[in-house]
Design an enzyme around this catalytic site. Structure first.
Site, PDB file in Angstrom:
ATOM      1  N   LYS A  17       0.853  -1.177  -0.050  1.00 57.24           N
ATOM      2  CA  LYS A  17      -0.143   0.003   0.003  1.00 57.24           C
ATOM      3  C   LYS A  17       1.036   1.424  -0.015  1.00 57.24           C
ATOM      4  O   LYS A  17       0.450   2.043  -0.729  1.00 57.24           O
ATOM      5  CB  LYS A  17      -0.983  -0.047   1.182  1.00 57.24           C
ATOM      6  CG  LYS A  17      -1.774   1.367   1.253  1.00 57.24           C
ATOM      7  CD  LYS A  17      -2.912   0.804   2.202  1.00 57.24           C
ATOM      8  CE  LYS A  17      -2.648   0.752   3.766  1.00 57.24           C
ATOM      9  NZ  LYS A  17      -2.312   2.175   4.383  1.00 57.24           N
ATOM     10  N   ARG A  93     -10.216   4.096   9.077  1.00 62.82           N
ATOM     11  CA  ARG A  93      -9.898   2.909   9.633  1.00 62.82           C
ATOM     12  C   ARG A  93     -11.182   2.050  10.101  1.00 62.82           C
ATOM     13  O   ARG A  93     -11.129   0.753  10.216  1.00 62.82           O
ATOM     14  CB  ARG A  93      -8.884   3.061  10.724  1.00 62.82           C
ATOM     15  CG  ARG A  93      -7.646   3.166  10.421  1.00 62.82           C
ATOM     16  CD  ARG A  93      -6.769   2.962  11.544  1.00 62.82           C
ATOM     17  NE  ARG A  93      -5.522   3.499  11.379  1.00 62.82           N
ATOM     18  CZ  ARG A  93      -4.411   2.913  10.730  1.00 62.82           C
ATOM     19  NH1 ARG A  93      -4.742   1.544  10.441  1.00 62.82           N
ATOM     20  NH2 ARG A  93      -3.056   3.557  10.591  1.00 62.82           N
ATOM     21  N   ARG A 132      10.432 -10.255   4.505  1.00 63.74           N
ATOM     22  CA  ARG A 132      10.752  -9.121   4.257  1.00 63.74           C
ATOM     23  C   ARG A 132      12.073  -8.742   5.105  1.00 63.74           C
ATOM     24  O   ARG A 132      12.184  -9.204   6.332  1.00 63.74           O
ATOM     25  CB  ARG A 132       9.571  -8.130   4.893  1.00 63.74           C
ATOM     26  CG  ARG A 132       9.986  -6.680   4.603  1.00 63.74           C
ATOM     27  CD  ARG A 132       8.589  -5.980   4.771  1.00 63.74           C
ATOM     28  NE  ARG A 132       8.165  -5.704   6.162  1.00 63.74           N
ATOM     29  CZ  ARG A 132       7.052  -5.136   6.371  1.00 63.74           C
ATOM     30  NH1 ARG A 132       6.658  -4.045   5.646  1.00 63.74           N
ATOM     31  NH2 ARG A 132       6.617  -5.060   7.615  1.00 63.74           N
ATOM     32  N   ARG A 164      13.040  -7.297  10.745  1.00 69.22           N
ATOM     33  CA  ARG A 164      12.364  -6.393  11.998  1.00 69.22           C
ATOM     34  C   ARG A 164      11.885  -7.516  12.909  1.00 69.22           C
ATOM     35  O   ARG A 164      11.385  -8.657  12.549  1.00 69.22           O
ATOM     36  CB  ARG A 164      11.298  -5.860  11.543  1.00 69.22           C
ATOM     37  CG  ARG A 164      11.777  -4.272  10.785  1.00 69.22           C
ATOM     38  CD  ARG A 164      10.569  -3.369  10.467  1.00 69.22           C
ATOM     39  NE  ARG A 164       9.481  -3.786  10.891  1.00 69.22           N
ATOM     40  CZ  ARG A 164       8.185  -3.003  10.466  1.00 69.22           C
ATOM     41  NH1 ARG A 164       8.286  -1.962   9.778  1.00 69.22           N
ATOM     42  NH2 ARG A 164       7.132  -3.348  10.869  1.00 69.22           N
ATOM     43  N   ARG A 175      -1.092  -9.488  13.333  1.00 70.84           N
ATOM     44  CA  ARG A 175      -1.657  -8.011  12.820  1.00 70.84           C
ATOM     45  C   ARG A 175      -2.679  -8.252  11.856  1.00 70.84           C
ATOM     46  O   ARG A 175      -3.505  -7.365  11.579  1.00 70.84           O
ATOM     47  CB  ARG A 175      -0.119  -7.430  12.238  1.00 70.84           C
ATOM     48  CG  ARG A 175       0.698  -7.354  13.155  1.00 70.84           C
ATOM     49  CD  ARG A 175       1.659  -5.891  12.854  1.00 70.84           C
ATOM     50  NE  ARG A 175       2.422  -6.082  11.522  1.00 70.84           N
ATOM     51  CZ  ARG A 175       3.612  -6.499  11.617  1.00 70.84           C
ATOM     52  NH1 ARG A 175       4.046  -6.958  12.681  1.00 70.84           N
ATOM     53  NH2 ARG A 175       4.339  -6.819  10.559  1.00 70.84           N
TER      54      ARG A 175
END
Ligand SMILES: [Zn+2]
Length: 222
Positions: A17, A93, A132, A164, A175
């Site tokens: 996004k 949201r 990632r 991360r 998430r």
């Protein structure tokens, strides 16, 4: 010059996004309005809604929708967005926020052209996010299939490229589940409103951009 556009972009983590919002903003020559950024800017500038938002943030409380919408209104009423449009990223949201945004945009005479949901399956999102890797210095994003040219040293700045800590499978699943719970009613709301289009987020960034631009231009000509 390309005509402007007024767009809301939705999509779960891993859909790309942020990248697509930047590309759309360049294509339509409109500001990329990311709510995180405009909140920081409003607080720093001490705008009316920025000051009110800061009181809640300092107290560790959730900023009420009315104030969030106020901050967004202040940004969208600036000259660049009024004249050509905007790419709204990170807001709304919830369905309640979408309703409030809609009312505000009607009042300002700048209704949305389209809401784009960048679609990616949970499994594809999970594998993208698990692959990632991020530069610990400049935050450039890599992946296990798109590595820096020398070991795990950033091509941009020479920083160390790492995974991360919150990109573990368990944390990613959490998430994604939170996103579904929060966003499904929002997507349903836009669908009923008739402004939603779903775009397949699988493909190269260029391919995905072309799909989005075709959807927007098709809608604006209709
Ligand atoms: Zn770097």
């Amino acid at each position: 010059m390309v005509p402007g556009a007024r767009l809301v972009i939705l999509g779960r983590q891993g859909a790309g996004k942020g990248t697509q919002c930047m590309r759309l903003a360049r294509h339509y020559v409109v500001p990329h309005v990311s709510t995180g950024d405009i909140f920081r800017a409003a607080v720093k500038a001490g705008s009316e809604f920025g000051r009110r938002a800061e009181e809640y943030m300092v107290a560790g409380q959730l900023v009420p929708d009315e104030i969030v919408v106020g901050v967004v209104r202040e940004r969208l009423c600036q000259r660049d967005a009024k004249a050509r449009g905007f790419i709204l990223d990170g807001f709304p949201r919830t369905a309640a926020q979408a309703f409030a945004l809609d009312e505000m945009l009607e009042e300002e005479g700048m209704p949305l052209d389209l809401t784009i949901d960048l679609e990616i399956s949970e499994e594809d999102a999970l594998s993208r996010l698990a692959a990632r890797r991020v530069c610990s210095t400049c935050a450039t994003i890599y992946s296990t299939s798109r590595r820096p040219s020398i070991d795990w040293t950033c091509d941009n700045c020479g920083g160390e490229v790492v995974q991360r800590q919150d990109d573990t499978e368990g944390a990613i699943r959490k998430r994604l589940a939170d996103y579904n719970e929060l966003t499904t009613p929002l997507i349903d709301w836009y669908e009923r409103r008739g402004t939603l289009v779903r775009i397949d987020a699988i493909g190269t960034p260029e391919e995905v951009l072309v799909r989005m631009v075709q959807a927007v231009d098709g809608r604006k000509q209709a």
